[in-house]
Design an enzyme around this catalytic site. Structure first.
Site, PDB file in Angstrom:
ATOM      1  N   ASP A 175     -68.373  58.736 -21.637  1.00 28.18           N
ATOM      2  CA  ASP A 175     -68.572  58.634 -23.079  1.00 28.18           C
ATOM      3  C   ASP A 175     -69.954  58.051 -23.385  1.00 28.18           C
ATOM      4  O   ASP A 175     -70.260  57.727 -24.531  1.00 28.18           O
ATOM      5  CB  ASP A 175     -67.459  57.797 -23.748  1.00 28.18           C
ATOM      6  CG  ASP A 175     -67.383  56.363 -23.237  1.00 28.18           C
ATOM      7  OD1 ASP A 175     -68.295  55.928 -22.527  1.00 28.18           O
ATOM      8  OD2 ASP A 175     -66.386  55.679 -23.570  1.00 28.18           O
ATOM      9  N   ARG A 211     -67.344  45.391 -20.792  1.00 26.31           N
ATOM     10  CA  ARG A 211     -66.420  45.547 -21.930  1.00 26.31           C
ATOM     11  C   ARG A 211     -65.136  46.255 -21.484  1.00 26.31           C
ATOM     12  O   ARG A 211     -64.023  45.848 -21.833  1.00 26.31           O
ATOM     13  CB  ARG A 211     -67.138  46.386 -23.003  1.00 26.31           C
ATOM     14  CG  ARG A 211     -66.246  46.819 -24.100  1.00 26.31           C
ATOM     15  CD  ARG A 211     -66.959  47.705 -25.120  1.00 26.31           C
ATOM     16  NE  ARG A 211     -66.284  47.546 -26.365  1.00 26.31           N
ATOM     17  CZ  ARG A 211     -66.825  47.058 -27.479  1.00 26.31           C
ATOM     18  NH1 ARG A 211     -68.088  46.755 -27.511  1.00 26.31           N
ATOM     19  NH2 ARG A 211     -66.117  46.924 -28.557  1.00 26.31           N
ATOM     20  N   ILE A 236     -67.291  54.652 -18.788  1.00 28.79           N
ATOM     21  CA  ILE A 236     -66.541  54.512 -20.061  1.00 28.79           C
ATOM     22  C   ILE A 236     -66.962  53.192 -20.702  1.00 28.79           C
ATOM     23  O   ILE A 236     -66.913  52.154 -20.030  1.00 28.79           O
ATOM     24  CB  ILE A 236     -65.012  54.440 -19.781  1.00 28.79           C
ATOM     25  CG1 ILE A 236     -64.536  55.649 -18.971  1.00 28.79           C
ATOM     26  CG2 ILE A 236     -64.228  54.301 -21.086  1.00 28.79           C
ATOM     27  CD1 ILE A 236     -63.211  55.403 -18.247  1.00 28.79           C
ATOM     28  N   HIS A 237     -67.400  53.217 -21.947  1.00 25.65           N
ATOM     29  CA  HIS A 237     -67.679  51.926 -22.596  1.00 25.65           C
ATOM     30  C   HIS A 237     -67.608  51.962 -24.126  1.00 25.65           C
ATOM     31  O   HIS A 237     -67.718  50.931 -24.780  1.00 25.65           O
ATOM     32  CB  HIS A 237     -69.055  51.392 -22.187  1.00 25.65           C
ATOM     33  CG  HIS A 237     -70.200  52.087 -22.861  1.00 25.65           C
ATOM     34  ND1 HIS A 237     -70.745  53.246 -22.380  1.00 25.65           N
ATOM     35  CD2 HIS A 237     -70.888  51.786 -23.984  1.00 25.65           C
ATOM     36  CE1 HIS A 237     -71.718  53.626 -23.176  1.00 25.65           C
ATOM     37  NE2 HIS A 237     -71.841  52.762 -24.168  1.00 25.65           N
ATOM     38  N   ARG A 238     -67.434  53.156 -24.741  1.00 26.09           N
ATOM     39  CA  ARG A 238     -67.434  53.210 -26.215  1.00 26.09           C
ATOM     40  C   ARG A 238     -66.308  52.371 -26.786  1.00 26.09           C
ATOM     41  O   ARG A 238     -65.163  52.465 -26.302  1.00 26.09           O
ATOM     42  CB  ARG A 238     -67.216  54.650 -26.696  1.00 26.09           C
ATOM     43  CG  ARG A 238     -68.356  55.562 -26.489  1.00 26.09           C
ATOM     44  CD  ARG A 238     -69.442  55.383 -27.493  1.00 26.09           C
ATOM     45  NE  ARG A 238     -70.671  55.788 -26.842  1.00 26.09           N
ATOM     46  CZ  ARG A 238     -71.879  55.354 -27.149  1.00 26.09           C
ATOM     47  NH1 ARG A 238     -72.041  54.476 -28.123  1.00 26.09           N
ATOM     48  NH2 ARG A 238     -72.923  55.775 -26.505  1.00 26.09           N
TER      49      ARG A 238
END
Ligand code: UD1
Ligand code: UDP
Length: 379
Positions: free
Chosen positions: A299, A252, A215-217
């Site tokens: 994502d 992030r 997950i990073h968006r």
């Protein structure tokens, strides 16, 4: 010919392995590549780890642009890349994908009248609230040679006025679009064998069939409702299917979890014996995880495709994707950040395990084709 390659974010460093390998193996007497790292990603496990493992030449320049708001970050890169181009006087500049490093490279090259080569051209989400959509549209329209990994990419470019029938000599006003396959498919084939010897599964005590999630968006990490829904869904999956979930977490996301998840949800995650949250891993380790996973929840653009390459069903934590083919063929399901849709998709894959994986991403030789065309058209 002298080629400057711009890299900066993790997926671009990995992509550079394919082009550098093709130059080393087939074109070393004709092409000299100068690698410029913008420094967009800088943690050891987001950058340094890839160079030796993937046999990527060390960057000739590191601009150390680091993190920051879009304008500040992109401006630092632009200034640095312009200086390098003025010093090196390359015949062409090559950029990958859709990050701020990509658009900075495109702007610097096109304003200095150096032909721009865009790898991963033509991809569109049709969602301009994504910073990446702005970056990729701008970059395509600043390019002289556009290499699209998919047929859909060519269709998107045609809709924006690009003409595949253009004849050489190619320029920014008379660009050429190619459908060439995906250099990440080249890489996945090439590194798959090397990844078999990795010990990560043993180290993490993972049983094949686990779920790999990344997950990073920004629209997921920075929105408490979306981020909470995703983690809540992952916890439910471990409970319903008694399955492990491993999450190599982008820095992030690690930072934003502390801000955006409730204390209660953080405690549930910490006390779950089936959820393993780990730092980002190397590319060979991620391949080892992808090959042994039962399903992938992500994502990431790159990880979606790798799920397809290694024939794993994929849940996409976005409302749309640029890789529409894998959704149309049933290999991936768009679930946004919606717990119910994620659980329904999990159930669908559980009940219908027999998916087919047609050759949508080329023959594993895209990088060789791209280098040959760069030499033929711009050398
Ligand atoms: C960037 C790209 C995105 C790509 C992703 C790949 C843009 C606009 N976004 O997103 O398209 O999918 O890379 O991973 O270019 N950070 C660290 N260490 C690092 C790098 C980042 O701690 O080595 C943290 C910083 O807090 C930083 C944040 O991550 O502010 C975001 O980094 P940034 O490069 O701006 O964007 P990504 O989310 O990584
Ligand atoms: N990746 C990696 N280590 C990790 C997670 C991902 O090497 O811990 C690789 C992954 O295999 C893929 C690339 O990074 O090749 C994708 O990068 P990312 O998800 O950061 O960006 P995106 O593809 O969404 O732009």
């Amino acid at each position: 010919m002298k080629l400057i390659t711009i890299i900066g974010a993790r997926p671009q460093i990995i992509k550079a392995a394919a082009i550098s390998r093709a130059i080393r193996n087939h074109f070393s007497t004709q092409m000299h590549e100068i690698i410029v790292h913008t420094g967009q990603h800088y943690d050891e496990n987001m950058s340094e780890v890839f160079f030796d493992e993937l046999q990527i030449p060390r960057p000739h320049y590191n601009l150390q642009s680091g993190s920051g708001n879009h304008g500040k970050q992109t401006a630092k890169m632009l200034e640095g890349i312009e200086t390098v181009i003025l010093t090196e006087k390359p015949d062409a500049v090559l950029v990958y994908g859709d990050t701020n490093s990509t658009v900075a490279g495109g702007l610097a090259a096109s304003k200095l009248l150096i032909p721009l080569v865009h790898i991963e051209a033509g991809l569109r989400s049709f969602n301009k609230s994504m910073p990446e959509e702005i970056n990729r549209i701008c970059c395509d329209h600043m390019s002289t040679l556009l290499f699209s990994p998919t047929r859909q990419g060519i269709e998107n470019l045609k809709r924006e006025g690009f003409n595949p029938e253009n004849k050489p000599p190619y320029t920014i006003d008379n660009p050429h679009v190619y459908h060439c396959g995906d250099i990440m498919y080249d890489n996945s084939l090439y590194f798959s064998e090397l990844a078999s010897g990795r010990s990560i599964l043993k180290e993490l005590d993972l049983k094949p069939g686990f779920i790999l999630s990344t997950i990073h968006r920004n629209n997921n990490t920075d929105d408490p409702v979306r981020l909470s829904a995703i983690f809540d869904a992952l916890i439910s999956i471990t409970e319903i299917y008694q399955v492990q979930v491993v999450l190599p977490l982008h820095p992030r996301t690690r930072k934003m979890m502390e801000v955006n998840l409730s204390v209660e949800l953080q405690q549930r995650l910490n006390s779950s014996t089936r959820i393993k949250i780990i730092p980002p891993v190397s590319f060979l380790d991620v391949i080892a995880l992808e090959k042994n996973a039962g399903m992938i929840v992500t994502d990431s653009g790159g990880v979606q495709k790798e799920a397809f390459f290694f024939q794993k069903p994929c849940i996409i934590l976005r409302p749309e994707t640029e890789w529409v083919e894998i959704v149309e063929n049933g290999n991936a399901i768009l679930c946004d950040a919606d717990k119910k849709r994620i659980l329904d998709a999990c159930n669908t894959f559980h009940q219908n395990p027999g998916l087919n994986y047609p050759p949508l991403f080329g023959d594993g030789k895209a990088a060789e084709f791209i280098c040959k065309e760069i030499l033929n058209q711009l050398g």
